[in-house]
Motif scaffolding. Structure first.
Motif, PDB file in Angstrom:
ATOM      1  N   GLU A 152      -8.700  -1.986   5.181  1.00  0.00           N
ATOM      2  CA  GLU A 152      -9.510  -2.174   3.981  1.00  0.00           C
ATOM      3  C   GLU A 152     -10.989  -1.864   4.216  1.00  0.00           C
ATOM      4  N   TYR A 157       0.822  -1.209   0.000  1.00  0.00           N
ATOM      5  CA  TYR A 157       0.000   0.000   0.000  1.00  0.00           C
ATOM      6  C   TYR A 157       0.861   1.267   0.000  1.00  0.00           C
ATOM      7  N   LYS A 167      -8.186   3.639  -4.034  1.00  0.00           N
ATOM      8  CA  LYS A 167      -7.711   2.366  -4.594  1.00  0.00           C
ATOM      9  C   LYS A 167      -8.638   1.218  -4.198  1.00  0.00           C
ATOM     10  N   LEU A 168      -9.291   1.369  -3.061  1.00  0.00           N
ATOM     11  CA  LEU A 168     -10.218   0.338  -2.582  1.00  0.00           C
ATOM     12  C   LEU A 168     -11.643   0.589  -3.064  1.00  0.00           C
TER      13      LEU A 168
END
Length: 731
Positions: A184, A161, A208-209
């Motif tokens: 997350e 990450y 990004k998640l």
């Protein structure tokens, strides 16, 4: 391919059990760094938990030159290399990591589960039941694997990450094996729990998640981020409607996702969670609300012994005779007020005798209360330079507020409401620089019996952090305020002092400053750096030492910015020579004037200290820079140079708490956004003997006419509530 070193850990020289920082010796077996002179037994440093000697690891990082210990490999991430052969796995599982597992059982595990057995057992320990292992031993094997491999799996994922080894360890030490699931499910939680992670960083991870802009975790974090940014601009609250407007602008940037009612709902939840405080449609971060409440309550709880009024005048006269100073009526009244009240504010501009009054207060206090133990009289200031100057002018040892409160390397104050300090008299200098949170910390760490004198120039720049504490205390009338107006320093007709007071009244003299003896104006528009260079060359010819010359500017960037001026002045004052180094585009030479940017209490060097590079030594692959800070020698390796910047020119903010024989002040409309009365006034008051203004006088006049908006705080209101509630009165 990512470069790395691989080898067996032979010696663990040091390991911090709390954060995993380690210094180890590694027998290198594989090297992709393309460096041939790597030692067979290499020193490796970094955040490396659960290391074991004689095990094989792969280290990713870069070489670092430590000024004392030489060439080292600084690790960003690492992984344990378990031999992927049957024999290697059996040897690992039958090691002393796994109590009760011998070669026979280890062979059985590998043969039954396969050569991916480590990953299988971590994810599904129940798989071991197929081999006939009981629950107790299954749990022991799983726990050992989690301790030795689970943490590594978590760390490797955190590295992916983009977190550094240090931050990854901080995350792991906070959440342990839940690190990835928390990250997350809500990356914004890290903002609250991990010091070095801000909203921008958490937001990058969230995107990004595939988090949406209106995700509830994101909106709540955005609210807090906006409020935090507001506090760093000085305000301690934000209007509810303004906050909602800023949130909507961010969330609805691409499409309409959220309305004001939804934002208000998130704000109300944050209030229920006690992360913010709402009062009359004004919203504050909870810690700032509590800090203002604490300051307001604390400032009236001090109750030192009351002096006998009929003795004070006699003692002040006695002190006046002993030190051969004829106090004015204003100064006598200031000393008397400070001796008679629990808390007093002493304020005044340059040359008005604040230092004379401070000395008078100390000496009169000693006689009045018969206190001759210097440890009972504490002097503090917000910066090391201001504390040093206070020591020089009083003869008493002064400390920074952080040092006084026992600030440690973990960012914790030793002294607080549970462990208070007990001086009899405390004098706080340069108090305009002290923000709300530090004031709260200082006041709560003092016993009730202390007498406090708060000294500062309310017309100077306020604190870098939130609030305007000195201003609010003065405006509230909560304690007696003594304003010194008569000019004593130098002479009553000092042009330098006169200019400062004129600027403070929002005007410049009609002349061009050139009729002044100690103030000079040199006109130039486009060649400010060159003009400053010529001025300094002439000053040096007239035997000014570079330590006594200081250029002050408002901004870092641009043709007249601090960075450009420093480059020009370095070439002028300390030109290229044999003893220099270049690091990340910055050249350092012996003789350079440099500024310390962070506190290093262990070495006695603090943020804002100015020193001279006294040595640059190179041996093999190691470079060491030594800096002399008024007799204290500090040493820096190349990787430590981010703590320094050149100081031929520094910011006006960084100059607070200090004075210089000669100050050169560039003025340009390129500074327009920064030009304000208090900024210019503060720069002028740094000059002890002479000020040279170079540039465009129209820009200076423009700045003098710009009145800063008063910061938005509720501290004054808190004081008013305390006064009404307690029926509190002052002299």
């Amino acid at each position: 391919m990512e470069k790395y070193l691989q080898g067996y850990v032979k010696v663990i020289l040091y390991q911090n059990k709390d954060n995993g920082y380690s210094v180890i010796k590694v027998k290198v077996t594989e090297n992709t760094e393309e460096i041939n002179d790597i030692s067979d037994l290499m020193t490796v440093t970094g955040y490396l938990p659960t290391l074991r000697t004689n095990e094989l690891y792969r280290f990713f990082g870069d070489f670092k030159e430590h000024y004392k210990y030489g060439n080292q490999y600084n690790v960003n991430k690492y992984e344990n290399i378990i031999a992927d052969s049957r024999e290697g796995l059996i040897r690992y599982l039958s090691s002393d990591i796994f109590f009760g597992v011998g070669p026979k059982l280890a062979s059985k595990i590998v043969d039954k589960i396969g050569e991916n057995c480590i990953e299988v057992i971590i994810d599904n320990p129940e798989k071991l039941k197929e081999i006939g292992i009981n629950d107790r031993k299954i749990n022991a094997i799983h726990q050992a694997l989690m301790q030795n491999q689970g943490i590594q799996r978590v760390l490797l994922s955190l590295y992916d990450y983009g977190f550094s080894a240090r931050v990854s360890m901080a995350i792991y030490n906070t959440y342990y094996n839940q690190s990835l699931s928390i990250l997350e499910s809500n990356p914004y939680q890290l903002i609250e729990d991990i010091d070095s992670i801000n909203f921008k960083r958490a937001d990058e991870i969230a995107m990004k998640l595939d988090f949406t802009l209106d995700n509830e975790f994101r909106v709540k974090a955005l609210v807090l981020a906006i409020m935090s940014k507001e506090s760093m601009s000085g305000d301690t609250f934000i209007e509810n409607s303004v906050l909602i407007e800023r949130v909507l602008k961010d969330v609805n940037r691409n499409e309409y996702l959220i309305d004001d009612k939804k934002v208000q709902k998130h704000i109300d939840i944050l209030r229920e969670e006690e992360k913010i405080y709402i009062i009359e449609n004004k919203i504050m971060l909870q810690e700032l609300y509590e800090a203002e409440e604490s300051i307001a309550s604390d400032i009236i709880r001090f109750n030192p012994n009351k002096p006998k009024d009929n003795k004070i005048d006699t003692i002040i006269e006695s002190v006046s005779q002993n030190i051969d100073i004829d106090y004015s009526l204003e100064q006598k009244e200031a000393i008397k007020t400070a001796l008679m009240n629990p808390v007093t504010v002493l304020t005044g501009g340059p040359g008005t005798g604040k230092t004379t009054v401070i000395n008078g207060i100390i000496k009169s206090y000693e006689k009045l209360f018969e206190v001759y133990d210097r440890r009972k009289i504490a002097l503090v200031a917000p910066t090391g330079r201001a504390a040093k100057r206070m020591t020089e002018t009083t003869g008493y040892t002064a400390k920074t507020i952080h040092s006084f409160l026992g600030y440690d390397f973990n960012g914790i104050f030793t002294h607080n409401r549970e462990d208070q300090l007990s001086p009899k008299l405390l004098i706080i200098d340069e108090s305009s620089m002290i923000d709300t949170l530090l004031t709260k910390q200082l006041l709560e760490a003092l016993v009730n019996s202390v007498r406090i004198v708060i000294v500062g120039d309310n017309d100077q720049l306020p604190s870098v952090g939130p609030g305007q504490v000195l201003h609010d205390i003065i405006e509230s009338g909560i304690v007696p305020v003594i304003r010194l107006n008569k000019i004593f320093r130098q002479s009553s007709d000092s042009n330098l002092i006169t200019l400062a007071h004129e600027v403070n009244n929002n005007r410049l003299p009609n002349d061009t400053l050139n009729s002044y003896d100690d103030v000079t104006y040199i006109h130039t528009i486009n060649e400010i750096s060159s003009a400053i260079k010529q001025i300094i060359e002439k000053a040096v010819e007239r035997d000014y030492e570079i330590e006594n010359i200081q250029v002050l500017a408002p901004m870092y960037k641009g043709s007249a910015g601090i960075d450009k001026i420093n480059i020009v002045l370095q070439e002028c004052l300390n030109p290229k020579g044999p003893n220099e180094i270049e690091h990340h585009g910055v050249i350092y030479r012996v003789g350079d004037k440099v500024l310390q940017l962070v506190n290093q209490p262990r070495e006695g060097i603090m943020n804002g200290d100015v020193g001279i590079v006294c040595d640059i030594s190179k041996s093999n692959s190691t470079t060491k820079i030594s800096v002399d800070f008024d007799g204290i020698i500090a040493e820096y390796g190349l990787s430590d140079l981010y703590n320094l910047r050149h100081a031929y020119c520094i910011s006006i903010h960084k100059s607070q708490g200090n004075e210089y024989p000669l100050v050169i002040l560039p003025m340009s409309f390129s500074y327009r956004i920064m030009l304000k009365r208090k900024l210019i006034y503060t720069a002028i008051t740094r000059a002890k003997q002479k000020l040279i203004v170079v540039g465009d006088l129209k820009a200076m006049k423009f700045g003098v006419e710009q009145i800063e908006k008063s910061r938005r705080t509720l501290l004054k209101k808190r004081f008013e509530e305390i006064k009404n509630r307690k029926n509190y009165s002052t002299l």
